[in-house]
Design a protein around this motif. Sequence first.
Motif, mmCIF file in Angstrom:
data_model
loop_
_atom_site.group_PDB
_atom_site.id
_atom_site.type_symbol
_atom_site.label_atom_id
_atom_site.label_comp_id
_atom_site.label_asym_id
_atom_site.label_seq_id
_atom_site.Cartn_x
_atom_site.Cartn_y
_atom_site.Cartn_z
ATOM 1 N N ASP A 1 0.814 -1.218 0.000
ATOM 2 C CA ASP A 1 0.000 0.000 0.000
ATOM 3 C C ASP A 1 0.849 1.270 0.000
ATOM 4 O O ASP A 1 0.360 2.357 0.286
ATOM 5 N N THR A 2 2.123 1.126 -0.363
ATOM 6 C CA THR A 2 3.065 2.245 -0.357
ATOM 7 C C THR A 2 3.560 2.525 -1.766
ATOM 8 O O THR A 2 3.843 1.606 -2.527
ATOM 9 N N PHE B 1 -2.440 9.328 -3.604
ATOM 10 C CA PHE B 1 -3.397 8.985 -2.554
ATOM 11 C C PHE B 1 -4.813 8.790 -3.084
ATOM 12 O O PHE B 1 -5.530 7.909 -2.623
ATOM 13 N N ASN C 1 -4.579 5.025 -4.569
ATOM 14 C CA ASN C 1 -4.996 4.593 -3.239
ATOM 15 C C ASN C 1 -3.848 4.128 -2.353
ATOM 16 O O ASN C 1 -3.997 3.203 -1.553
ATOM 17 N N PHE C 2 -2.682 4.757 -2.486
ATOM 18 C CA PHE C 2 -1.587 4.472 -1.565
ATOM 19 C C PHE C 2 -1.985 4.969 -0.181
ATOM 20 O O PHE C 2 -2.657 5.990 -0.047
ATOM 21 N N GLN C 3 -1.548 4.266 0.828
ATOM 22 C CA GLN C 3 -1.747 4.709 2.204
ATOM 23 C C GLN C 3 -0.531 5.467 2.715
ATOM 24 O O GLN C 3 -0.606 6.154 3.735
ATOM 25 N N ARG C 4 0.554 5.344 1.941
ATOM 26 C CA ARG C 4 1.819 5.948 2.351
ATOM 27 C C ARG C 4 2.653 6.188 1.107
ATOM 28 O O ARG C 4 2.659 5.363 0.192
ATOM 29 N N THR D 1 1.959 10.028 5.013
ATOM 30 C CA THR D 1 0.848 9.078 5.070
ATOM 31 C C THR D 1 -0.403 9.730 4.496
ATOM 32 O O THR D 1 -0.536 10.956 4.469
ATOM 33 N N LYS D 2 -1.310 8.883 4.064
ATOM 34 C CA LYS D 2 -2.573 9.386 3.535
ATOM 35 C C LYS D 2 -3.335 10.157 4.615
ATOM 36 O O LYS D 2 -3.927 11.204 4.342
ATOM 37 N N ASP D 3 -3.307 9.657 5.835
ATOM 38 C CA ASP D 3 -3.984 10.357 6.930
ATOM 39 C C ASP D 3 -3.415 11.761 7.128
ATOM 40 O O ASP D 3 -4.168 12.721 7.281
#
Length: 179
Positions: A83-84, A113, A117-120, A166-168
Amino acid sequence: MHSIETERLIIRPLQPKDHDDLQAIILDPEVVKYTRYRDTTTPESFTKIFEEHFLTETKYTFGIEDKLSRHIIGFYEFHPSKDTGILTYALGQSAWGHGYVAEVGRAMMKYGFTELNFQRIEAHYANLNPRSGRVMSKMGMRDLGEVEVFTFPTGGVVHVLAYELTKDDWLNGKQEQAV
């Protein structure tokens, strides 16, 4: 991917017509000495990478086109790992020092992102090239410190440092605070 425009640049999939512009960048040892392309040293080896990677991985590899000259001045790419997205970028020497990488980086963080849809997103740089670290910071990335040490065949030790976003953090606007 469709093209993404920033104030001065167009970020778009590479096309066969971009071969010569990108070859000049990647065959410049000063440009790629700290990238995964440092061993690409001949027109033949470049053409193989261009055809097998840059033209086929259009979801992950992009040319950076100057709106005024309409020439490719660099590239930006993601190397997916779970996911990176691990990014690599380079600009031709004439494009250094103009803020292009941070300009492209902010647009590509959004793409990574939202579309991939990468989370990082992570980026690495050599301690011998501290300007890359400063650019990563300008893109809102967080310093992770040293991740690797390697020795060049000709001697000399290189410390590889990393940054991440990070996506967050991106969704919460933390990258905007760094600009």
